[in-house]
Design a protein around this motif. Structure first.
Motif, PDB file in Angstrom:
ATOM      1  N   TRP A  16      33.198   6.414 -31.137  1.00 62.59           N
ATOM      2  CA  TRP A  16      31.745   6.354 -31.032  1.00 62.59           C
ATOM      3  C   TRP A  16      31.149   5.733 -32.300  1.00 62.59           C
ATOM      4  O   TRP A  16      30.213   4.943 -32.246  1.00 62.59           O
ATOM      5  CB  TRP A  16      31.214   7.780 -30.817  1.00 62.59           C
ATOM      6  CG  TRP A  16      29.727   7.976 -30.805  1.00 62.59           C
ATOM      7  CD1 TRP A  16      28.883   7.934 -31.871  1.00 62.59           C
ATOM      8  CD2 TRP A  16      28.903   8.269 -29.664  1.00 62.59           C
ATOM      9  NE1 TRP A  16      27.595   8.194 -31.485  1.00 62.59           N
ATOM     10  CE2 TRP A  16      27.580   8.403 -30.131  1.00 62.59           C
ATOM     11  CE3 TRP A  16      29.159   8.465 -28.304  1.00 62.59           C
ATOM     12  CZ2 TRP A  16      26.512   8.701 -29.283  1.00 62.59           C
ATOM     13  CZ3 TRP A  16      28.092   8.755 -27.468  1.00 62.59           C
ATOM     14  CH2 TRP A  16      26.791   8.873 -27.952  1.00 62.59           C
ATOM     15  N   LEU A 150      33.763   6.858 -25.007  1.00 62.07           N
ATOM     16  CA  LEU A 150      32.683   7.273 -25.895  1.00 62.07           C
ATOM     17  C   LEU A 150      32.249   6.120 -26.799  1.00 62.07           C
ATOM     18  O   LEU A 150      31.063   5.954 -27.092  1.00 62.07           O
ATOM     19  CB  LEU A 150      33.134   8.461 -26.755  1.00 62.07           C
ATOM     20  CG  LEU A 150      33.228   9.817 -26.053  1.00 62.07           C
ATOM     21  CD1 LEU A 150      33.833  10.861 -26.992  1.00 62.07           C
ATOM     22  CD2 LEU A 150      31.852  10.278 -25.572  1.00 62.07           C
ATOM     23  N   GLY A 154      28.556   4.897 -26.753  1.00 62.82           N
ATOM     24  CA  GLY A 154      27.908   5.204 -28.019  1.00 62.82           C
ATOM     25  C   GLY A 154      27.403   3.974 -28.735  1.00 62.82           C
ATOM     26  O   GLY A 154      26.332   3.993 -29.357  1.00 62.82           O
TER      27      GLY A 154
END
Length: 433
Positions: A16, A150, A154
């Motif tokens: 992320w 992610l 993100g």
């Protein structure tokens, strides 16, 4: 979607954190910004693509040379996080410093890009190796793909913010130039990267490793020599690394060169940013899907799927002529980009002896990084010779074909390989004697 525990989540959050670098610095803002200031200096579009390819090759060459050495040293308990932090600091610092480079100095901009790419790639070596410390073999595919998922979702948050700043600057809605807006995006990238790395630094610890011994540097080189000999003996692991060498080169090259290629086709900077943003949203569910399908059909099967899709992407890229074609191309890339990277990482993670994960991931990364030299250079040289970017992109197809053919020879059941690897602890015991 699987539920991650605290340590797994802290590890996955680094995807992320650092995916914003891949999105803004490698794929979108910086290459567009570089092309604009290079053009202002009197350069051509095709030559800017060539120089961008060369810069990517230089950075990956440097990290590829030092990766196995650093990985071997970092197998000592407590060293892995220290090396991670060192490269992290270099990457974040030089990403922020991109904003300080005058618009008349495109060569210094490329130099700072090479330096922050070394920090980015170096930190990823140790981040990947931490996979064996944070989860079990049974959960590796899911945890690895969740990390990539992610990362894709993100990275869209700071990217949307940066894109908004650039667009507002272009239409004079905010009192800054487009050039200044791009430099702001470099600073925001560095801040985001550092902020969301905190859970990784705070919660993740090295579980597997070897005890610190006298003369660690000398013994590290001895273990490195033993590992080199051992990889040659274990044909199955070597075959996977060789296959990975070729197909991941194609993947990384498309990531690094996509924006430059789209710009050469005449697609506006704003359209490119929107297309690549939506690619991230596509990549998020498909990364998770790859992990789920790997549980059902095995990781190797899904690696085949990714390679085949990328072969089609190269063919399609040769013929595209419109913005709509580039949209379709980007969606195809998004469908497989995260999956093939995540499953390669977890596939290899199951192969390696855990106490020497850094040592072996050093080789995993050296294969990946040396591969990343060939692809951008190939695109650069073919584009420079022909004057046509589509010829350069099409040339990448050979990397996927070669990688796919070698992958066929890698065994289906990797659990039959792991017990045979048993290299490092035996080697360490001999060295201690």
């Amino acid at each position: 979607m699987i539920k991650l525990n605290k340590i797994e989540k802290s590890w996955a959050l680094y995807d992320w954190a650092n995916s914003v670098y891949a999105m803004i610095i490698i794929s979108t803002m910086l290459p567009l910004y570089f092309k604009s200031i290079y053009k202002s200096a009197g350069g051509s579009a095709s030559m800017s693509t060539a120089y961008w390819g060369y810069a990517n090759s230089i950075g990956t060459l440097i990290i590829a040379i030092i990766a196995p050495i650093l990985g071997t040293i970092a197998d000592y308990k407590g060293y892995k996080m220290k090396f991670f932090n060192m490269f992290l600091a270099v990457g974040i610092a030089f990403t922020g410093l991109l904003a300080a480079v005058p618009t008349t100095h495109w060569n210094i901009l490329l130099l700072f890009y090479i330096l922050n790419s070394i920090g980015y790639s170096g930190s990823n070596i140790f981040y990947d190796a931490f996979l064996v410390d944070v989860t079990t073999e049974k959960r590796m595919d899911d945890v690895s793909t969740m990390g990539y998922a992610l990362g894709y979702i993100g990275s869209t948050i700071p990217f949307i913010i940066c894109m908004a700043i650039v667009i507002l600057a272009q239409y004079s809605i905010i009192p800054v130039s487009t050039s200044t807006a791009c430099r702001i995006s470099f600073i925001l990238t560095a801040i985001w990267w550092g902020l969301y790395t905190i859970p990784m630094i705070k919660n993740v610890r090295q579980v597997h490793g070897i005890d610190i011994e006298p003369n660690p540097l000398i013994n590290s080189f001895k273990r490195l020599e033993s590992t080199l000999k051992n990889i040659k003996k274990h044909k199955k692991m070597f075959l996977f690394l060789l296959a990975y060498f070729f197909y991941i080169d194609g993947v990384n090259t498309i990531i690094a060169m996509a924006t430059s290629y789209g710009s050469d086709l005449g697609i506006s900077g704003t359209s490119l940013l929107i297309i690549l943003l939506l690619t991230q949203f596509i990549a998020f569910p498909f990364s998770i899907l790859y992990g789920r399908l790997a549980d059902k059909y095995k990781g190797k099967t899904m690696l085949y799927v990714g390679v085949i899709i990328y072969i089609f992407i190269c063919v399609y890229a040769y013929f595209i002529q419109s913005t709509l074609d580039f949209w379709i191309l980007a969606m195809l890339v998004g469908s497989s980009q995260g999956g093939i990277q995540a499953l390669s990482r977890s596939y290899f993670g199951k192969l390696v002896p855990k106490e020497s994960a850094n040592e072996f991931f050093g080789f995993y990364n050296i294969f990946g990084k040396f591969a990343a030299i060939i692809g951008p250079f190939l695109v650069g040289i073919v584009t420079q010779i022909t004057g046509k970017s589509n010829y350069g992109v099409f040339s990448i197809i050979f990397l996927f074909i070669i990688g796919g053919i070698i992958l066929i020879k890698v065994p289906e059941d990797i659990e039959t390989i792991s017990p045979k690897i048993g290299l490092s602890m035996d080697v360490v015991k001999k060295l201690k004697k």
